[in-house]
Enzyme design. Structure first.
Site, PDB file in Angstrom:
ATOM      1  N   SER A 164      -0.906  -2.512   9.274  1.00 38.05           N
ATOM      2  CA  SER A 164      -0.372  -1.560  10.248  1.00 38.05           C
ATOM      3  C   SER A 164      -1.584  -0.363  10.920  1.00 38.05           C
ATOM      4  CB  SER A 164       0.668  -0.629   9.534  1.00 38.05           C
ATOM      5  OG  SER A 164       0.042   0.147   8.911  1.00 38.05           O
ATOM      6  N   LYS A 213      -1.362   6.405   8.129  1.00 44.78           N
ATOM      7  CA  LYS A 213      -1.372   6.316   9.625  1.00 44.78           C
ATOM      8  C   LYS A 213      -1.910   7.344  10.191  1.00 44.78           C
ATOM      9  CE  LYS A 213       2.583   3.558   8.581  1.00 44.78           C
ATOM     10  NZ  LYS A 213       2.551   2.055   9.052  1.00 44.78           N
TER      11      LYS A 213
END
Length: 197
Positions: free
Chosen positions: A67, A103
């Site tokens: 991701s 993230k």
């Protein structure tokens, strides 16, 4: 003709010399053992402090999943630093459902986030420059835009927008400060890609 006889040391003199030699050897062994013990004690303390620092202040993490590509790839090993100060663009690690996720910070407490259909991100009405992306994508999202980030929370997104599950979904949402492990500052592995993030 005079004969010169060599005088041999007495048995007592042999014992005295041997005793001094033995005493010197024993003292040397004791000094060596003491030095070895103190060196081992110092190494144990240093190792314990290093582990404590790594656990509490500078955790080292391994990246799983994709991701955050192209910035981070599966198998990368990174160092983080404990902090509560974050800027848009910082990469952070945080706990979510007993998992550690990585993230990028997009917006902070009170900021307004908007997301166009082509994946362009706007923060407080201004387009966010994102040179770390290979491609923009709307990705999975089920919140209403524009979205205001609550106090003491951070809006985060993965760099691989089409596959990342992040603050764009109500399942994860904005990240609370108590969830955050720290800010990623250094890639340690692979060596050929080592450096600051």
């Amino acid at each position: 003709m005079s004969s010169h006889k060599k005088e041999m040391p007495s048995a007592g003199q042999f014992d005295s010399a041997d005793w001094k030699k033995e005493k010197k050897r024993i003292l040397y062994q004791k000094k060596f053992r003491d030095t070895l013990k103190s060196t081992i004690a110092v190494l144990v303390v240093v190792a314990a402090l290093a582990i404590l620092a790594a656990t509490l202040w500078l955790p080292v993490l391994r990246i799983y999943g994709n991701s955050m590509t192209p910035t981070l790839s599966e198998g990368n090993i990174v160092a983080t630093v404990k902090t509560t100060e974050f800027q848009p663009g910082d990469v952070i690690a945080f706990y979510y459902n007993n998992k550690l996720l990585v993230k990028r910070v997009i917006a902070g407490p009170g900021d307004w986030v908007d997301l166009a259909d082509d994946g362009t991100v706007y923060v407080n009405g201004k387009e966010l420059e994102e040179p770390y992306l290979e491609e923009k994508a709307l990705g999975e999202t089920n919140i209403d835009y524009p979205y205001q980030v609550p106090e003491d929370r951070w809006f985060v997104m993965g760099d691989h927008r089409s596959v990342s599950l992040d603050s764009r979904t109500m399942a994860i949402g904005p990240i609370a400060e108590e969830q955050i492990v720290g800010k990623l500052i250094w890639r340690l592995w692979p060596f050929d890609a080592a450096g600051t993030l």
